[in-house]
Scaffold this motif. Structure first.
Motif, PDB file in Angstrom:
ATOM      1  N   PHE A 184       0.847  -1.199   0.000  1.00  0.00           N
ATOM      2  CA  PHE A 184       0.000   0.000   0.000  1.00  0.00           C
ATOM      3  C   PHE A 184       0.880   1.247   0.000  1.00  0.00           C
ATOM      4  O   PHE A 184       1.890   1.314   0.708  1.00  0.00           O
ATOM      5  N   SER A 185       0.476   2.249  -0.780  1.00  0.00           N
ATOM      6  CA  SER A 185       1.150   3.549  -0.801  1.00  0.00           C
ATOM      7  C   SER A 185       0.127   4.648  -1.043  1.00  0.00           C
ATOM      8  O   SER A 185      -0.944   4.392  -1.609  1.00  0.00           O
ATOM      9  N   PRO A 186       0.452   5.876  -0.643  1.00  0.00           N
ATOM     10  CA  PRO A 186      -0.411   6.999  -1.042  1.00  0.00           C
ATOM     11  C   PRO A 186      -0.327   7.194  -2.547  1.00  0.00           C
ATOM     12  O   PRO A 186       0.708   6.926  -3.167  1.00  0.00           O
ATOM     13  N   ASN A 187      -1.420   7.652  -3.122  1.00  0.00           N
ATOM     14  CA  ASN A 187      -1.494   7.836  -4.572  1.00  0.00           C
ATOM     15  C   ASN A 187      -1.050   9.249  -4.924  1.00  0.00           C
ATOM     16  O   ASN A 187      -1.861  10.143  -5.153  1.00  0.00           O
ATOM     17  N   ASP A 188       0.265   9.449  -4.965  1.00  0.00           N
ATOM     18  CA  ASP A 188       0.808  10.783  -5.218  1.00  0.00           C
ATOM     19  C   ASP A 188       0.411  11.316  -6.589  1.00  0.00           C
ATOM     20  O   ASP A 188       0.287  12.533  -6.777  1.00  0.00           O
ATOM     21  N   GLU A 189       0.200  10.428  -7.532  1.00  0.00           N
ATOM     22  CA  GLU A 189      -0.161  10.862  -8.882  1.00  0.00           C
ATOM     23  C   GLU A 189      -1.512  11.558  -8.903  1.00  0.00           C
ATOM     24  O   GLU A 189      -1.723  12.518  -9.656  1.00  0.00           O
ATOM     25  N   ARG A 190      -2.439  11.079  -8.074  1.00  0.00           N
ATOM     26  CA  ARG A 190      -3.780  11.666  -8.039  1.00  0.00           C
ATOM     27  C   ARG A 190      -3.892  12.812  -7.022  1.00  0.00           C
ATOM     28  O   ARG A 190      -4.681  13.730  -7.224  1.00  0.00           O
ATOM     29  N   ASP A 191      -3.139  12.718  -5.909  1.00  0.00           N
ATOM     30  CA  ASP A 191      -3.261  13.735  -4.859  1.00  0.00           C
ATOM     31  C   ASP A 191      -1.938  13.844  -4.108  1.00  0.00           C
ATOM     32  O   ASP A 191      -1.725  13.176  -3.098  1.00  0.00           O
ATOM     33  N   GLN A 192      -1.073  14.695  -4.602  1.00  0.00           N
ATOM     34  CA  GLN A 192       0.261  14.856  -4.013  1.00  0.00           C
ATOM     35  C   GLN A 192       0.179  15.394  -2.592  1.00  0.00           C
ATOM     36  O   GLN A 192       0.973  15.015  -1.719  1.00  0.00           O
ATOM     37  N   GLU A 193      -0.787  16.272  -2.319  1.00  0.00           N
ATOM     38  CA  GLU A 193      -0.909  16.872  -0.986  1.00  0.00           C
ATOM     39  C   GLU A 193      -1.295  15.831   0.058  1.00  0.00           C
ATOM     40  O   GLU A 193      -0.836  15.908   1.194  1.00  0.00           O
ATOM     41  N   PHE A 194      -2.134  14.888  -0.328  1.00  0.00           N
ATOM     42  CA  PHE A 194      -2.486  13.838   0.628  1.00  0.00           C
ATOM     43  C   PHE A 194      -1.255  13.013   0.968  1.00  0.00           C
ATOM     44  O   PHE A 194      -1.031  12.663   2.142  1.00  0.00           O
ATOM     45  N   GLY A 195      -0.449  12.678  -0.036  1.00  0.00           N
ATOM     46  CA  GLY A 195       0.770  11.921   0.212  1.00  0.00           C
ATOM     47  C   GLY A 195       1.710  12.654   1.159  1.00  0.00           C
ATOM     48  O   GLY A 195       2.290  12.059   2.071  1.00  0.00           O
ATOM     49  N   LYS A 196       1.846  13.965   0.963  1.00  0.00           N
ATOM     50  CA  LYS A 196       2.689  14.765   1.850  1.00  0.00           C
ATOM     51  C   LYS A 196       2.153  14.736   3.284  1.00  0.00           C
ATOM     52  O   LYS A 196       2.909  14.607   4.243  1.00  0.00           O
ATOM     53  N   ALA A 197       0.827  14.855   3.413  1.00  0.00           N
ATOM     54  CA  ALA A 197       0.211  14.853   4.737  1.00  0.00           C
ATOM     55  C   ALA A 197       0.390  13.510   5.427  1.00  0.00           C
ATOM     56  O   ALA A 197       0.625  13.445   6.640  1.00  0.00           O
ATOM     57  N   LEU A 198       0.294  12.416   4.653  1.00  0.00           N
ATOM     58  CA  LEU A 198       0.444  11.089   5.246  1.00  0.00           C
ATOM     59  C   LEU A 198       1.870  10.884   5.750  1.00  0.00           C
ATOM     60  O   LEU A 198       2.083  10.364   6.853  1.00  0.00           O
ATOM     61  N   ARG A 199       2.844  11.300   4.975  1.00  0.00           N
ATOM     62  CA  ARG A 199       4.242  11.161   5.401  1.00  0.00           C
ATOM     63  C   ARG A 199       4.535  12.063   6.605  1.00  0.00           C
ATOM     64  O   ARG A 199       5.250  11.670   7.533  1.00  0.00           O
ATOM     65  N   PHE A 200       3.972  13.262   6.599  1.00  0.00           N
ATOM     66  CA  PHE A 200       4.135  14.177   7.729  1.00  0.00           C
ATOM     67  C   PHE A 200       3.541  13.569   8.996  1.00  0.00           C
ATOM     68  O   PHE A 200       4.136  13.652  10.084  1.00  0.00           O
ATOM     69  N   ALA A 201       2.364  12.961   8.857  1.00  0.00           N
ATOM     70  CA  ALA A 201       1.718  12.331  10.009  1.00  0.00           C
ATOM     71  C   ALA A 201       2.588  11.196  10.566  1.00  0.00           C
ATOM     72  O   ALA A 201       2.780  11.088  11.785  1.00  0.00           O
ATOM     73  N   LYS A 202       3.112  10.374   9.693  1.00  0.00           N
ATOM     74  CA  LYS A 202       3.976   9.279  10.127  1.00  0.00           C
ATOM     75  C   LYS A 202       5.205   9.810  10.845  1.00  0.00           C
ATOM     76  O   LYS A 202       5.607   9.293  11.904  1.00  0.00           O
ATOM     77  N   GLU A 203       5.819  10.839  10.308  1.00  0.00           N
ATOM     78  CA  GLU A 203       7.021  11.428  10.905  1.00  0.00           C
ATOM     79  C   GLU A 203       6.736  12.025  12.281  1.00  0.00           C
ATOM     80  O   GLU A 203       7.656  12.146  13.112  1.00  0.00           O
TER      81      GLU A 203
END
Length: 230
Positions: A184-203
């Motif tokens: 599973f991965s965030p779908n950066d191609e469709r929503d780059q901001e969501f991917g950034k938010a998910l990585r920020f949350a994990k960090e």
């Protein structure tokens, strides 16, 4: 969990809008409700086999909900209202091992400007906010979320970070609504901001979970965790 309602098989014809679909059932074309406002373009293809759940509500305009679809040999649940029910059942039965110590389960609880799907707690009154996202986008065993831009989804992740900073436990559960998935991965191609938010949350200490599901014609249940690649 079982639907405990009549399930019938039909052929998908078209989706005139995000709420409805036209299907062929017993040689008759009828309109049914689609309980998923996502695009689902890679799933709802003319001629594919779909499963309808009968809804005996006299106030409804449509007699069925379109709840699952075959993508080649994979049966995929597309009901966006079902993930919370599946996760609640899993939490009660201790099937999410990382959260098995939390025995009190409350639905739809507010924190800040967001309403999270669950607020759970243990015997020591430690509280944990959990947000659930249903995942239907899959390619060769690789699941991704979202299938369309979601500002609300990114907002939830940032609110989880704030909850963590205030001393609560916090997590995001991606419930993959099919079985044959191992990544599973965030779908950066469709929503780059969501991917950034998910990585920020994990960090920032937010737990990220991804589980696949066993999907049958008449039900769905949580199965096992899959690898998360951020």
């Amino acid at each position: 969990m079982k639907y405990n309602k009549k399930i019938v098989t039909a052929e998908f014809i078209s989706r005139p809008n995000r709420f409805n679909a036209v299907v062929k059932l017993n040689r008759e074309e009828i309109t049914v409700h689609v309980p998923n406002t996502g695009r689902c373009r890679e799933l709802l293809i003319p001629g594919c086999t779909v499963f309808l759940r009968e809804e005996l509500n006299p106030t409804r305009k449509t007699p069925y909900d379109l709840v699952a679809v075959y993508k080649e040999d994979k049966l995929i649940s597309i009901d966006s209202q079902i993930p919370n029910k599946v996760v609640e059942e899993a939490l009660k039965n201790g099937k999410v091992k990382e959260l098995s110590q939390y025995i009190k389960i409350l639905r739809e609880k507010t924190f800040g400007k967001s309403r999270f799907d669950f607020k759970i707690s243990n015997d020591e009154n430690e509280e944990y906010f959990l947000e659930v996202k249903g995942v239907t986008l899959e390619d060769k065993g690789y699941a991704r979320f979202p299938d369309a831009p979601t500002e609300r989804g990114a907002k939830h992740l940032l609110e989880l970070v704030e909850a963590k900073k205030q001393g609560y436990g916090a997590g995001a559960m991606f419930l993959i609504q099919l079985k044959d998935v191992n990544k599973f991965s965030p779908n950066d191609e469709r929503d780059q901001e969501f991917g950034k938010a998910l990585r920020f949350a994990k960090e920032n200490g937010v737990d990220i979970f991804a589980y696949n599901c066993i999907v049958t014609e008449d039900g769905i249940e949580i199965n096992e965790p899959v690898e998360i690649i951020l």
